[in-house]
Enzyme design. Sequence first.
Site, PDB file in Angstrom:
ATOM      1  N   LYS A 168       0.856  -1.158   0.128  1.00 17.78           N
ATOM      2  CA  LYS A 168       0.062  -0.171   0.148  1.00 17.78           C
ATOM      3  C   LYS A 168       0.837   1.369  -0.222  1.00 17.78           C
ATOM      4  CE  LYS A 168      -2.436   3.330   1.666  1.00 17.78           C
ATOM      5  NZ  LYS A 168      -1.605   4.280   1.172  1.00 17.78           N
ATOM      6  N   GLU A 243       8.843   1.135  11.105  1.00 18.14           N
ATOM      7  CA  GLU A 243       9.976   2.308  10.808  1.00 18.14           C
ATOM      8  C   GLU A 243       9.213   3.428  10.960  1.00 18.14           C
ATOM      9  OE1 GLU A 243      12.869   1.418  10.749  1.00 18.14           O
ATOM     10  OE2 GLU A 243      13.265  -0.693  10.076  1.00 18.14           O
ATOM     11  N   CYS A 277      13.745   9.898   7.037  1.00 15.53           N
ATOM     12  CA  CYS A 277      13.527   9.874   8.509  1.00 15.53           C
ATOM     13  C   CYS A 277      14.886  10.050   9.259  1.00 15.53           C
ATOM     14  CB  CYS A 277      12.952   8.454   8.515  1.00 15.53           C
ATOM     15  SG  CYS A 277      14.145   7.158   7.664  1.00 15.53           S
ATOM     16  N   GLU A 375       9.175  15.976  14.705  1.00 17.36           N
ATOM     17  CA  GLU A 375       9.781  15.700  13.495  1.00 17.36           C
ATOM     18  C   GLU A 375       9.065  16.831  12.347  1.00 17.36           C
ATOM     19  OE1 GLU A 375       8.644  12.317  11.366  1.00 17.36           O
ATOM     20  OE2 GLU A 375      10.712  11.639  10.880  1.00 17.36           O
TER      21      GLU A 375
END
Length: 470
Positions: A168, A243, A277, A375
């Site tokens: 997906k 993750e 990331c 973040e």
Amino acid sequence: MTRYKLWINGEWTESESENTFSVINPATEEVIADVAYAKRSDAKRAIDAARDAFDNTDWSQNYSLRREVLRKAAKLLREDIDRLAHLETLDNGMPIGWARRFVLDTAEFFEYFSEMAEPLEERLDDRSTVYYEPIGVVAGIVPWNIPLKMASWKIAPALAAGNTIILKPSSQTPLTALELGEIFHRAGCPRGVLNVTTGKGRVVGAELAGSAGVDKVAFTGGTETGKEIMRLASGNIKNITLECGGKSANIILEDAEMQKAVTGSVFAIFFNSGQVCTAGSRLLLPESIHDEFMEQMKKETESLTIGNGIADPDMGPVVSSEQMEKDLRYIEYGIKDGAELVTGGERLDIGGRGFFVAPTIFDSVDPTMRIARDEIFGPVLSVLTYNDEAEAIEIANDTRYGLSGAVWSKDVVHARRVARRIRAGTMWINTYHGAPKHAPFGGYKESGIGRELGTPGLKSYLEVKHVMIG
Ligand code: NAD
């Protein structure tokens, strides 16, 4: 205008919703493709196809077929590199040079895991043997930042281990993932082994994460989504790999080689417009070299070329108007919270269109500020100053994340000692962003669970069975 359907059970198939969504080129804001908007019932069809291929064919036992399919898929990717890299740049905005590199990385990745499609067992003693067996049906849910490569991190180990998979992709960047469906089909992948469904995370992703027909969910994306996936996956106690996000500390020690550390720090935060990331989004500088370092940092940052990824600049646009708004909102927070804006801090006008954010540096950032804690996932750097090493380590660990970080020093032994004290899954010394395919990758704390890549990555797609003779 290209129109993409869903890839289910070895063929292109219309969504039962009959609706589509538009995919936009972030450099020009033009629509580049219409993609089928899957419903829950489409996700269920994909799960059924993957279930059937796992339960009723010899895929999970057929090592040579798996090796062959992964090898051929790699070959097809290499042959199609121009078209795929171009598509990735149109879809995500990244510089074309990097898009080409990521197509090659993906091909190498498939080749690496093709070699690992071997029976895995360990004889413990005369009575006990441990067998590693495929888990079953895997759902791979991936983000938009490096679309093809992130998809391959799920597909390659899942298939090498003998599972079947439903992928997906993010609705922001679904195109190269959809292409993979057909590429694997041409590589001889049996029907139902690899399926690709597009659509809303909260609909299609949630169906995959919650379904009793799925045995494992392997997720890459934001931490809050990761938490929701854990909740959804609890229904049938799925095996999970997460993750998630990061807020990595890039620590410069007093004896760092200045020029190398500056260039490395610019790359750490501005690579892929900060949409990585592992981005080195907190730069930790010792008081003693702060001024000289910042002067060079500003100069190098202001010399970066920014533009449409097709022209292969240093930095392309950010992926979407939403991401651009988020970056600009955090820039406002930085100013309001009292940080010092050194460079950037605005949307860039490049041809009057596109989602371009200037590479931005804030100095005098306090560890409590929002730009130091959250973040951002954009080209915004927070610089924090420290007095001694103990303080640097304390600041670096003062975060809910633990994905990665770096230490820069001429003394590698010393740098390694500091690296060992940072609570993060990957630490670099005098380099940044490398993720070799044989080295485990993943996060501590709220950056995730489990490891991808290498043997640990393969094993995360395998159940462990102990057979003992009486
Ligand atoms: P996101 O969490 O919004 O979406 C990731 C994927 O999850 C998408 O496919 C989305 O459709 C799907 N999704 C969303 N809501 C869902 C739900 N309720 N149930 C199931 N699926 C759902 O992340 P994003 O904005 O696409 O990507 C940016 C994030 O990804 C950043 O936080 C970044 O740090 C993270 N990321 C992590 C890694 C890593 O390896 N740790 C790598 C790349 C990106």
